[in-house]
Motif scaffolding. Structure first.
Motif, short mmCIF file in Angstrom:
data_model
loop_
_atom_site.label_atom_id
_atom_site.label_comp_id
_atom_site.label_asym_id
_atom_site.label_seq_id
_atom_site.Cartn_x
_atom_site.Cartn_y
_atom_site.Cartn_z
N GLN A 42 0.88 -1.33 0.16
CA GLN A 42 0.03 0.08 0.01
C GLN A 42 0.94 1.48 -0.03
O GLN A 42 0.35 2.45 0.21
CB GLN A 42 -0.93 0.19 1.29
CG GLN A 42 -1.89 -1.06 1.13
CD GLN A 42 -2.77 -1.51 0.09
OE1 GLN A 42 -3.16 -0.43 -0.40
NE2 GLN A 42 -2.94 -2.50 -0.14
N SER A 57 3.42 4.27 -1.59
CA SER A 57 3.62 5.08 -2.86
C SER A 57 5.11 4.74 -3.13
O SER A 57 5.89 4.21 -2.39
CB SER A 57 3.32 6.41 -2.52
OG SER A 57 4.45 7.06 -1.77
N ALA A 58 5.59 5.34 -4.20
CA ALA A 58 6.80 5.30 -4.67
C ALA A 58 7.89 5.62 -3.76
O ALA A 58 8.98 5.28 -3.49
CB ALA A 58 7.12 5.52 -6.02
N GLN A 59 7.39 6.91 -3.20
CA GLN A 59 8.34 7.71 -2.38
C GLN A 59 8.46 7.01 -1.04
O GLN A 59 9.41 6.88 -0.54
CB GLN A 59 7.77 9.07 -2.28
CG GLN A 59 8.73 9.80 -1.16
CD GLN A 59 8.31 11.40 -1.11
OE1 GLN A 59 7.15 11.69 -1.70
NE2 GLN A 59 9.02 12.07 -0.50
N GLN A 60 7.21 6.37 -0.78
CA GLN A 60 7.54 5.85 0.67
C GLN A 60 8.10 4.33 0.67
O GLN A 60 8.65 4.02 1.64
CB GLN A 60 6.08 5.35 1.12
CG GLN A 60 5.13 6.65 1.60
CD GLN A 60 3.74 6.60 1.72
OE1 GLN A 60 2.84 5.60 1.01
NE2 GLN A 60 2.81 7.01 2.61
N ARG A 61 7.77 3.93 -0.59
CA ARG A 61 8.89 2.54 -0.76
C ARG A 61 10.42 2.83 -0.68
O ARG A 61 10.98 2.16 -0.12
CB ARG A 61 8.48 1.91 -2.08
CG ARG A 61 7.12 1.13 -1.91
CD ARG A 61 6.83 0.65 -3.30
NE ARG A 61 5.41 0.03 -3.33
CZ ARG A 61 4.96 -0.97 -4.01
NH1 ARG A 61 5.77 -1.46 -4.83
NH2 ARG A 61 3.61 -1.52 -3.96
#
Length: 222
Positions: A187, A189-193
């Motif tokens: 769940q 986002s790319a930045q959170q990943r």
């Protein structure tokens, strides 16, 4: 998102401070031999197909044929540290469901199908690198290990254990290990990943004969 991906990376990726943001064998019962536990379960408690859910075992013929015909492609990427990115297909539909099933449990039919799909992606990357004149052995296929929150299973490494990898001209090398617990990324986002992965991997001590080798980083979802 893309499924069954690999990236070509320079030798600096082997440094210990490096960090970043599918062996099981199919078989049949024989005299004095043992059938793998997954196959025994299929006999006792028949399961639906991992790809479509219809009756047909862990992977029905239709879904197996779909996965066996991958269309690997170069994926545009703007990250300077990653020269090339190749994926076997989009992380959606049947391929996504089978990858998720493989992550949750090991079964010979899933491992075999996904292993062949991943090989196709690596073969494409090899052809591109050769055409650019940047190929020199040994080329190391390095799988991304699972987070410490998972069991001792290494789903991506299991795919590298399948037969046929000699055609990719790569050598599997378990050089990366998880250094911290990571949140589930489904769940995020790319930045959170990227934040979640930062500092989560470390490199084992690299043998002297492998220093300077070109590496191909392997993961199930990229």
């Amino acid at each position: 998102e893309h499924a069954c991906g690999c990236v070509s990376s320079p030798s600096e990726s082997l440094r210990p401070q490096w960090s970043c943001g599918p062996l099981y064998f199919s078989g049949h019962a024989t005299d004095g031999g043992a059938m793998p536990a997954a196959e025994w379960l299929d006999l006792v408690v028949p399961s639906g197909c991992s790809g479509c859910g219809r009756p047909g075992g862990p992977l029905c013929r239709s879904c197996r044929a779909f996965i066996a015909a991958p269309q690997p492609a170069l994926v545009p990427i703007t990250e300077p540290a990653v020269p090339l990115l190749v994926a076997a297909g989009g992380y959606t539909g049947v391929l996504r469901q089978v990858i998720l099933a493989h992550k949750s449990r090991s079964h010979p039919s899933l491992t075999s199908a996904l292993g062949e799909t991943l090989q196709a992606a690596v073969q494409l990357l090899c052809r591109v690198v050769r055409a650019a004149g940047g190929w020199w052995p040994p080329v190391l296929a390095i799988p991304i290990p699972p987070s410490r929150r998972w069991s001792s299973r290494r789903p991506v490494s299991e795919l590298l254990g399948q037969s046929g990898w000699s055609t990719t001209d790569t050598v599997a090398a378990e050089l990366l290990v998880s250094s911290k617990w990571r949140r589930p990324q489904k769940q995020l986002s790319a930045q959170q990943r990227a934040v979640n992965m930062r500092g989560s991997l470390r490199c084992r001590s690299t043998p002297a004969e492998l220093v300077g080798a070109r590496v191909v980083i392997i993961d199930d979802v990229v």
